[in-house]
Every structure is written in structure tokens, then in C-alpha cells.
Design a protein around this motif. Structure first.
Motif, PDB file in Angstrom:
ATOM      1  N   LEU A   6       0.824  -1.201   0.000  1.00 41.17           N
ATOM      2  CA  LEU A   6       0.000   0.000   0.000  1.00 41.17           C
ATOM      3  C   LEU A   6       0.863   1.258   0.000  1.00 41.17           C
ATOM      4  N   THR A   7       0.293   2.342  -0.498  1.00 36.56           N
ATOM      5  CA  THR A   7       0.977   3.637  -0.480  1.00 36.56           C
ATOM      6  C   THR A   7       0.264   4.565   0.491  1.00 36.56           C
ATOM      7  N   PHE A   8       1.024   5.138   1.431  1.00 36.98           N
ATOM      8  CA  PHE A   8       0.476   6.021   2.454  1.00 36.98           C
ATOM      9  C   PHE A   8       0.962   7.453   2.210  1.00 36.98           C
ATOM     10  N   LEU A   9       0.093   8.414   2.504  1.00 32.14           N
ATOM     11  CA  LEU A   9       0.468   9.829   2.459  1.00 32.14           C
ATOM     12  C   LEU A   9       0.325  10.399   3.861  1.00 32.14           C
ATOM     13  N   VAL A  10       1.450  10.859   4.438  1.00 26.11           N
ATOM     14  CA  VAL A  10       1.471  11.456   5.767  1.00 26.11           C
ATOM     15  C   VAL A  10       1.556  12.962   5.598  1.00 26.11           C
ATOM     16  N   VAL A  11       0.609  13.681   6.226  1.00 30.26           N
ATOM     17  CA  VAL A  11       0.528  15.134   6.067  1.00 30.26           C
ATOM     18  C   VAL A  11       0.674  15.788   7.438  1.00 30.26           C
ATOM     19  N   ASP A  12       1.728  16.575   7.610  1.00 25.54           N
ATOM     20  CA  ASP A  12       1.967  17.265   8.884  1.00 25.54           C
ATOM     21  C   ASP A  12       2.930  18.411   8.621  1.00 25.54           C
ATOM     22  N   ASP A  13       2.666  19.582   9.206  1.00 22.29           N
ATOM     23  CA  ASP A  13       3.518  20.738   8.962  1.00 22.29           C
ATOM     24  C   ASP A  13       4.795  20.709   9.802  1.00 22.29           C
ATOM     25  N   VAL A  14       4.914  19.766  10.749  1.00 22.42           N
ATOM     26  CA  VAL A  14       6.126  19.605  11.543  1.00 22.42           C
ATOM     27  C   VAL A  14       6.933  18.454  10.945  1.00 22.42           C
ATOM     28  N   PRO A  15       8.083  18.740  10.308  1.00 26.11           N
ATOM     29  CA  PRO A  15       8.842  17.675   9.634  1.00 26.11           C
ATOM     30  C   PRO A  15       9.199  16.510  10.549  1.00 26.11           C
ATOM     31  N   ALA A  16       9.534  16.820  11.817  1.00 25.59           N
ATOM     32  CA  ALA A  16       9.900  15.728  12.727  1.00 25.59           C
ATOM     33  C   ALA A  16       8.721  14.795  12.968  1.00 25.59           C
ATOM     34  N   MET A  17       7.514  15.350  13.087  1.00 28.57           N
ATOM     35  CA  MET A  17       6.334  14.508  13.304  1.00 28.57           C
ATOM     36  C   MET A  17       6.020  13.684  12.055  1.00 28.57           C
ATOM     37  N   CYS A  18       6.232  14.283  10.879  1.00 27.77           N
ATOM     38  CA  CYS A  18       6.074  13.530   9.624  1.00 27.77           C
ATOM     39  C   CYS A  18       7.000  12.318   9.626  1.00 27.77           C
ATOM     40  N   GLN A  19       8.243  12.558  10.032  1.00 28.20           N
ATOM     41  CA  GLN A  19       9.233  11.483  10.020  1.00 28.20           C
ATOM     42  C   GLN A  19       8.897  10.414  11.048  1.00 28.20           C
ATOM     43  N   ILE A  20       8.448  10.837  12.232  1.00 31.88           N
ATOM     44  CA  ILE A  20       8.101   9.874  13.277  1.00 31.88           C
ATOM     45  C   ILE A  20       6.934   8.992  12.829  1.00 31.88           C
ATOM     46  N   ARG A  26       6.491   2.349   8.872  1.00 36.53           N
ATOM     47  CA  ARG A  26       7.490   1.381   8.390  1.00 36.53           C
ATOM     48  C   ARG A  26       7.631   0.220   9.371  1.00 36.53           C
ATOM     49  N   ALA A  27       7.545   0.537  10.663  1.00 45.94           N
ATOM     50  CA  ALA A  27       7.627  -0.525  11.665  1.00 45.94           C
ATOM     51  C   ALA A  27       6.442  -1.481  11.559  1.00 45.94           C
ATOM     52  N   LEU A  28       5.331  -1.004  10.971  1.00 40.66           N
ATOM     53  CA  LEU A  28       4.155  -1.852  10.768  1.00 40.66           C
ATOM     54  C   LEU A  28       4.211  -2.598   9.435  1.00 40.66           C
ATOM     55  N   GLY A  29       5.290  -2.375   8.661  1.00 43.02           N
ATOM     56  CA  GLY A  29       5.456  -3.101   7.404  1.00 43.02           C
ATOM     57  C   GLY A  29       5.270  -2.261   6.163  1.00 43.02           C
ATOM     58  N   ALA A  30       4.918  -0.978   6.307  1.00 43.84           N
ATOM     59  CA  ALA A  30       4.718  -0.124   5.142  1.00 43.84           C
ATOM     60  C   ALA A  30       6.053   0.170   4.469  1.00 43.84           C
ATOM     61  N   GLU A  31       6.034   0.209   3.137  1.00 44.40           N
ATOM     62  CA  GLU A  31       7.258   0.483   2.377  1.00 44.40           C
ATOM     63  C   GLU A  31       7.134   1.736   1.515  1.00 44.40           C
ATOM     64  N   ASN A  32       5.925   2.071   1.106  1.00 47.13           N
ATOM     65  CA  ASN A  32       5.710   3.214   0.212  1.00 47.13           C
ATOM     66  C   ASN A  32       5.020   4.337   0.984  1.00 47.13           C
ATOM     67  N   ILE A  33       5.794   5.337   1.382  1.00 46.97           N
ATOM     68  CA  ILE A  33       5.267   6.415   2.222  1.00 46.97           C
ATOM     69  C   ILE A  33       5.631   7.756   1.606  1.00 46.97           C
ATOM     70  N   LEU A  34       4.626   8.572   1.316  1.00 53.52           N
ATOM     71  CA  LEU A  34       4.815   9.939   0.832  1.00 53.52           C
ATOM     72  C   LEU A  34       4.546  10.902   1.980  1.00 53.52           C
ATOM     73  N   THR A  35       5.126  12.096   1.927  1.00 54.10           N
ATOM     74  CA  THR A  35       4.896  13.094   2.970  1.00 54.10           C
ATOM     75  C   THR A  35       4.586  14.447   2.345  1.00 54.10           C
ATOM     76  N   ALA A  36       3.824  15.251   3.080  1.00 56.48           N
ATOM     77  CA  ALA A  36       3.496  16.616   2.649  1.00 56.48           C
ATOM     78  C   ALA A  36       3.390  17.493   3.882  1.00 56.48           C
ATOM     79  N   GLY A  37       3.744  18.780   3.732  1.00 53.88           N
ATOM     80  CA  GLY A  37       3.766  19.687   4.867  1.00 53.88           C
ATOM     81  C   GLY A  37       2.486  20.440   5.114  1.00 53.88           C
ATOM     82  N   ASN A  38       1.502  20.317   4.231  1.00 49.51           N
ATOM     83  CA  ASN A  38       0.198  20.966   4.426  1.00 49.51           C
ATOM     84  C   ASN A  38      -0.805  20.360   3.458  1.00 49.51           C
ATOM     85  N   GLY A  39      -2.070  20.737   3.625  1.00 52.34           N
ATOM     86  CA  GLY A  39      -3.125  20.154   2.807  1.00 52.34           C
ATOM     87  C   GLY A  39      -2.999  20.480   1.334  1.00 52.34           C
ATOM     88  N   ALA A  40      -2.539  21.692   1.006  1.00 52.86           N
ATOM     89  CA  ALA A  40      -2.417  22.085  -0.397  1.00 52.86           C
ATOM     90  C   ALA A  40      -1.378  21.221  -1.113  1.00 52.86           C
TER      91      ALA A  40
END
Length: 511
Positions: A6-20, A26-40
Motif C-alpha cells: 500500500l501507499t500512504f500519504l502522511v501530512v503534517d507541517d512539523v517535519p519531525a512529526m512527519c518522520q516519526i 514502516r515498523a508496521l510493514g509499510a514500504e511506500n510512504i509519501l509526505t506533505a507539509g500541508n493540505g495544499a
């Protein structure tokens, strides 16, 4: 559940929280993870990448999580993507907005990796369903709230044993005999709910532990009670600056320490309860939605059957004119009921901000005559013993076209004419008029006045006066539907002439 494909999109304006959060996935087995800093930014990513689940913080700049949710649900190609909202929000009205906007699940900060896994798995198993699709099997009831966890940090074994024994049985107790071990436990997947922290320890003292905790996003929120022999004001100020919620002096008074911990644990229990409450709110909303969806699905068949039989009757050979007219009215009423079933879905979309207008040419003049004919059948002397409402139409038979929704516009006019007839009875007058201007102008005038206390609330939800069966939803829905079609609606009462005028404007259709 296998997250690897599966592909997950993590959205958070705090980069450290995005990474956490990404690391937790990833610890749950996810391999495809995208990140974004805001809704736009997230919305732009969703336009170009296929995503199986969005995990978004609520409060963000440019576009917050709630607006992102609404944008996703409003777009046909994105509407089915599950979305988990991560929030520390305590306002139940705002939580209700997220639920009504189609959130898949709610995850209250701070949370453990296990809770994250449960919420993600639940959201994936309950993807957003298209209208008419059978509901999913309800999720299992939420488990009982776990006991809060206390971490006791002290370099003296006797102190560790004393405090651990003091709270054993009430809470889950963990111990650490130095600062580095305490930091590791606080940034782990299942951090403690409260830390009882000694100040004077070799190597890394309690103040440094607190400082390091506050610098790490995973432990920044954990409350600290300092347990110390220091009792000077400078030490207290330093502890408070580091976010301590309390100080307990050594030598320990067991009763006092228990009292202070119990008082603070009430706040922690409220936080844990908040997640459980939001789970219940969300599940209740799902159940209500499932019932309404099944009801709409089940009622359409019988109504369609009534409509078909009535249409057959109207074309039957040898049918008396009065019976043919009645068959026409039955067909029109069945068609209106079918439209009302569809209208309930549209109203929900409008109220949650997810409705998109697709304007079509609708004959306003013909619709006014149809609405007037149906009202005469209900409010004429033959239909009611309360009196005869005289209903007239000042409009051509057809040919005046609005740019509107063919389901919403008849519903608006039916609601407003029904309201006018009820206000005009007995033996009153209702006049429907149409001015082919730009915008089009429809007026509905009836004898009788709106009570003074009701005038400012006339279009509000549940506003009703003097009607035994009144729900206060007719004029409210008329306002919502009119505004959804980019029109306006207003009411004016003339006490001297003893009449009320409802005015609706609609965009004209230009071929």
C-alpha cells in the motif's frame, strides 16, 4: 493486514512529526510512504500519485486537515481514499464537522503505535462507499481503556522500589535507573503517560532528561513530576520552564505523592476517554449513515413501482377524465417522493460542504405550474375540510429556463408553496409569479403574516411556529438548496396588508 503493497500519504507541517509517523508506519510493514507539509501540497500529490490512505494532522497552514478532507471527498477520482485525521482537538462541534465531512477515523494525540495500527487498519477496511453500495460489517467494539503508565526514574534502587510498590495495582509502572534509559523508554512505541523524575542523578540529571524529552517530538507532550531533595526557588523555576507539572520533595510523603499523582491522572484519563468518545461518535454516525442508505435503497423500488403503474393508468383506454387526472397526480407524487429520496443525499452533501453543482437548463415556468397543480390537489376544498386555498400562477406555461439542478429546484418550490398554503389557510390566497429577468425572479405571496419572533429565524433549522406537525426543516432546506444553485432567498412580511412574500432569485440559462 499487509501494509507492504500500500501507499500512504502522511501530512503534517512539523517535519519531525512527519518522520516519526512515517517510521511508525514502516515498523508496521509499510514500504511506500509519501509526505506533505500541508493540505495544499498533499492535494497536489494526490493528483499525480495513487494513494491508498491519507494520515493527516488537523491544524496546518495554507490548508488544514479538515479542508483537505473536504477537498478529497468532493473530487470523484479521490473521494474513495480513506483518511485518518490526527488531532488534539477537544471541541466536539469541530469533531462532528470532520465526521460529517467523511473522515474515516480519528486518532487523538498523543497515541501509541498500536493505536495507530488499529486506526489505519480500520480505515482501510472501511473505505468510503459509493452511494447504493452495501454497508461494511461494523467494526468490533472499542476495547476497554488501558490503565495509564507511570515511569519512575531514580538512580537509587530503594526509591525505585518504594515508588513502584506505591502505585502497583493502580497503574502500570515502569522503572529506569538513569537518564539515557528513561529517554529511550519515553521515545519508544508505547511511551508512559506520566514520568516521576528524580533530579539529582549521576551522568545525566533530571533537568537534562526533561530538556531532552522536550526536544523530541515523541516525548515532548509527556507530563513530568519532579521528585527531588532540592527545594529552592531557582530549582523550581528551572523545572517549571522545562514543563514540569508538579514538584514532590524528598524525603517522600507516600500519601502526598499518591494524592498528587491521582489528581493528575484524572487529566490523563480524560484524554484517553476523549479517544473513546470520538470512536463512539464516529461509529454512531456510520450506523446512522448505513440505516439511511439502506432506507433510501429499499424505498426506491416500491416508489418506482407506484410511478410506473400510475403512468400506465394515465394512458389506459376508456379511463374517465377525473380518474386520469387523479392518476396523473399519483404519478407526480410518486416522482416527487423519488426525488425526495435523492434529495436527502444531496442535502447531506450540501451541509457537509461536499456538493458540487452541475447546472442544467430547468423550465421554471413549467415547474411552477406543476407545483401549483399538486398544491391544489392537497389544499383545495375537496381535499380539506379546513377551507379552500386559492392558488394562482402568473407565469407562462413553459419556456423560462434557469441554470439549476432539476431535482433541487422543484424541491425548493414544493417546500415554499407548501409553507405558503399552510400559512394562508383557511380560505386564503397563494400567488406564484415569475419574472424573466437576469437573474430570474420567483415570488410566492400568501395571505397571513409570519409571527414577529419567527421573522429573523425563518430560514433557520428547526424554526417553526403554530404548526402541529411542523419540523422547521422546510424553509431551512429551501435556503440550503437555493444557495447551492447559486441563488438567493428572502422573506418579507407586510402587517398592514396581512401578507407574506417569499422571493427566490436563480441564474438564468443562456443557450
Amino acid at each position: 493486514m499487509n501494509f507492504a503493497k500500500l501507499t500512504f500519504l502522511v501530512v503534517d507541517d512539523v517535519p519531525a512529526m512527519c518522520q516519526i509517523t512515517a517510521n511508525q508506519l514502516r515498523a508496521l510493514g509499510a514500504e511506500n510512504i509519501l509526505t506533505a507539509g500541508n493540505g495544499a501540497d498533499a492535494l497536489r500529490l494526490l493528483q499525480t500519485r495513487q494513494v491508498d490512505l491519507v494520515l493527516s494532522d488537523w491544524n496546518m497552514p495554507l490548508m488544514d486537515g479538515l479542508e483537505l478532507l473536504r477537498q478529497i471527498r468532493a473530487q470523484t477520482d479521490l473521494a474513495q481514499i480513506p483518511m485518518v485525521m490526527v488531532t488534539a482537538e477537544a471541541d466536539r462541534d469541530r469533531i462532528a464537522q470532520a465526521i460529517n465531512s467523511g473522515v474515516s477515523d480519528l486518532l487523538v494525540k498523543p497515541y501509541t503505535r498500536q493505536r495507530l495500527e488499529d486506526k489505519v487498519a480500520n480505515a482501510l477496511s472501511r473505505r468510503v462507499r459509493p452511494a447504493g453500495e452495501a454497508p461494511a460489517i461494523p467494526a468490533a467494539p472499542a476495547a476497554a481503556l488501558p490503565r495509564p503508565t507511570i515511569l519512575v526514574v531514580d538512580d537509587t534502587p530503594d526509591n525505585l522500589r518504594l515508588i513502584a510498590d506505591l502505585f502497583d495495582g493502580q497503574y502500570r509502572v515502569k522503572v529506569a535507573h538513569n537518564g539515557p534509559k528513561a529517554l529511550a523508554m519515553c521515545s519508544a512505541d508505547n511511551p508512559p503517560d506520566l514520568v516521576l523524575l528524580d533530579v539529582m542523578m549521576p551522568g545525566m540529571d533530571g533537568f537534562e532528561v526533561a530538556q531532552r524529552m522536550r526536544e523530541h517530538p515523541a516525548s515532548a507532550h509527556i507530563p513530568i513530576i519532579f521528585v527531588t531533595a532540592l527545594n529552592d526557588d531557582a530549582a523550581r523555576r528551572k523545572g517549571l520552564n522545562l514543563g514540569a507539572v508538579d514538584f514532590v520533595s524528598k524525603p517522600l510523603d507516600p500519601d502526598l505523592l499518591q494524592l498528587r499523582v491521582q489528581n493528575f491522572m484524572r487529566h490523563i484519563a480524560l484524554h484517553l476517554q476523549r479517544q473513546a468518545e470520538y470512536d463512539v461518535l464516529l461509529e454512531n454516525a456510520r450506523l446512522r449513515e448505513d440505516v439511511e442508505r439502506m432506507l433510501r435503497h429499499d424505498i426506491k423500488g416500491p416508489l418506482a413501482g407506484v410511478l410506473g403503474l400510475a403512468q400506465q393508468l394515465t394512458s389506459a383506454v376508456g379511463l374517465a377524465p377525473e380518474h386520469a387526472a387523479q392518476a396523473d397526480l399519483i404519478a407526480a407524487s410518486a416522482k416527487q417522493a423519488l426525488d425526495t429520496v435523492q434529495l436527502s443525499s444531496d442535502l447531506f452533501m450540501i451541509e457537509t460542504g461536499n456538493y458540487r453543482l452541475d447546472p442544467m437548463p430547468v423550465d421554471v415556468a413549467a415547474t411552477l405550474h406543476q407545483v401549483a397543480g399538486a398544491a391544489r390537489a392537497i389544499y383545495s376544498a375537496a381535499a380539506t375540510a379546513a377551507g379552500n386555498v386559492q392558488i394562482s400562477v402568473n407565469a407562462p406555461l413553459s419556456g423560462v429556463m434557469a441554470a439549476a439542478d432539476p431535482t433541487l429546484l422543484p424541491a425548493v418550490l414544493h417546500n415554499l408553496v407548501k409553507n405558503a398554503c399552510e400559512a394562508a389557510a383557511p380560505d386564503g390566497n397563494v400567488t406564484l409569479s415569475l419574472l424573466a429577468s437576469q437573474p430570474l425572479l420567483v415570488t410566492i405571496t400568501n395571505t397571513g403574516v409570519v409571527p414577529t419572533p419567527m421573522r429573523e429565524r425563518f430560514f433557520d433549522r428547526y424554526a417553526s411556529s403554530g404548526k402541529r406537525q411542523g419540523t422547521g426543516l422546510g424553509t431551512y432546506s429551501a435556503r440550503l438548496l437555493t444557495e447551492a444553485m447559486l441563488g438567493t432567498i428572502a422573506m418579507a412580511t407586510d402587517d398592514l396588508q396581512h401578507r407574506t412574500v417569499l422571493t427566490v432569485t436563480l441564474p438564468a440559462h443562456h443557450p
